[in-house]
Design an enzyme around this catalytic site. Structure first.
Site, mmCIF file in Angstrom:
data_model
loop_
_atom_site.group_PDB
_atom_site.id
_atom_site.type_symbol
_atom_site.label_atom_id
_atom_site.label_comp_id
_atom_site.label_asym_id
_atom_site.label_seq_id
_atom_site.Cartn_x
_atom_site.Cartn_y
_atom_site.Cartn_z
ATOM 1 N N SER A 239 0.854 -1.190 0.000
ATOM 2 C CA SER A 239 0.000 0.000 0.000
ATOM 3 C C SER A 239 0.887 1.235 0.000
ATOM 4 C CB SER A 239 -0.903 -0.021 1.250
ATOM 5 O OG SER A 239 -1.740 1.109 1.300
ATOM 6 N N CYS A 240 0.279 2.396 -0.310
ATOM 7 C CA CYS A 240 1.039 3.662 -0.285
ATOM 8 C C CYS A 240 0.031 4.800 -0.269
ATOM 9 C CB CYS A 240 1.987 3.754 -1.484
ATOM 10 S SG CYS A 240 1.159 3.721 -3.090
ATOM 11 N N GLY A 241 0.317 5.900 -0.930
ATOM 12 C CA GLY A 241 -0.620 7.016 -0.960
ATOM 13 C C GLY A 241 -1.765 6.805 -1.927
#
Length: 284
Positions: A239-241
């Protein structure tokens, strides 16, 4: 670094194969607004010979309010056909940051069942620094059919990630910078809560890169995941932004031979605004 046409290739490899008839090169440069850079304009000004521009925001699911979600199969096929990219091609993707958004397009190809795709290690900056050829002419395009076999196991939605967070049957690994992960720095998108998915681990994508934006070797990457408390024997969700740099973690995991990873496409752009899911702050 050992060149692998299914994950990561060097500038030397690309220079050697530049005139291969079945090579297709894509510039997937994409930047957050605060970077003040325009990927398309930079492509128009100069790119590796024969390169097509892959617009991450345009080749996405415009039915979604979330940024650059994976496109429907039909849209992906039609856009790539119009670019002259299809079955039997070896694809190499690069970006203007070195290694930032190119991995996202590598993941999209994998999601669509295309395996002969690699990221250019160090990207356009390394290519230019080494004095390899650059041109500003668009390539001659010939249509090429692409057969897509959707690999749904490589993508996760908010419901699946929420379940994984509660059950602890996957390791969720967040690629954002540590301050954002801990909820101590504001998110670049308005309206998002600060913090991280409960139970997730933090491996900032930049930690996996060398100073020249090439990816660290697999053993160094393995040590970074280990140090962050990531159990590499478990299935992993990255996951990330907004689902871009999460693909850098996925690329690193693939190079480690980790077969059970997937990417949370909505990432924090979705989780951070979703009213019914919990948010944790501080360290994992």
């Amino acid at each position: 670094m050992a060149d692998d046409p299914k994950t990561l290739v060097s500038t030397a490899w690309l220079a050697q194969h530049l005139k291969d008839p079945d090579l297709r090169i894509l510039d997937a440069s994409w930047y957050l607004p605060e970077a003040g850079r325009d990927g398309r304009a930079e492509y128009d000004a100069g790119h590796i010979p024969g390169t097509r521009f892959f617009d991450i925001d345009e080749i996405s699911d415009h039915r979604s309010d979330l940024p650059h979600m994976a496109p429907p199969v039909e849209k992906f096929m039609s856009r790539l056909r119009a670019m002259g990219v299809g079955d039997g091609h070896q694809v190499v993707v690069y970006d203007g940051a070195g290694l930032l958004s190119a991995a996202r397009v590598w993941w999209l190809f994998r999601l669509m069942g295309q395996e002969n795709v690699a990221v250019l290690d160090g990207g356009f900056p390394k290519w230019q620094a080494e004095g390899h050829p650059v041109e500003d002419m668009p390539p001659i395009i010939r249509d090429r059919h692409m057969t897509v076999r959707m690999q749904n196991q490589l993508v996760r939605d908010v419901t699946q990630v929420s379940s994984a967070s509660k059950l602890g049957d996957h390791v969720i690994v967040d690629a954002r910078a540590a301050l954002r992960f801990r909820g101590e720095a504001p998110e670049p998108r308005d309206g998002l809560r600060a913090g991280h998915i409960p139970g997730s681990r933090n491996v900032p994508y930049a930690d996996l890169l060398n100073a020249d934006k090439t990816m660290k070797d697999p053993e160094a990457c393995r040590a970074i995941f280990d140090a962050a408390g990531v159990d590499l024997t478990m299935p992993i969700i990255t996951s990330c932004g907004s689902g871009v740099t999460a693909a850098i973690l996925a690329l690193a995991l693939e190079r480690l031979g980790h077969a059970h990873w997937s990417l949370y496409d909505g990432s924090w752009a979705e989780w951070g605004m979703f009213p019914t899911v919990p948010v944790a702050t501080g360290d994992a």
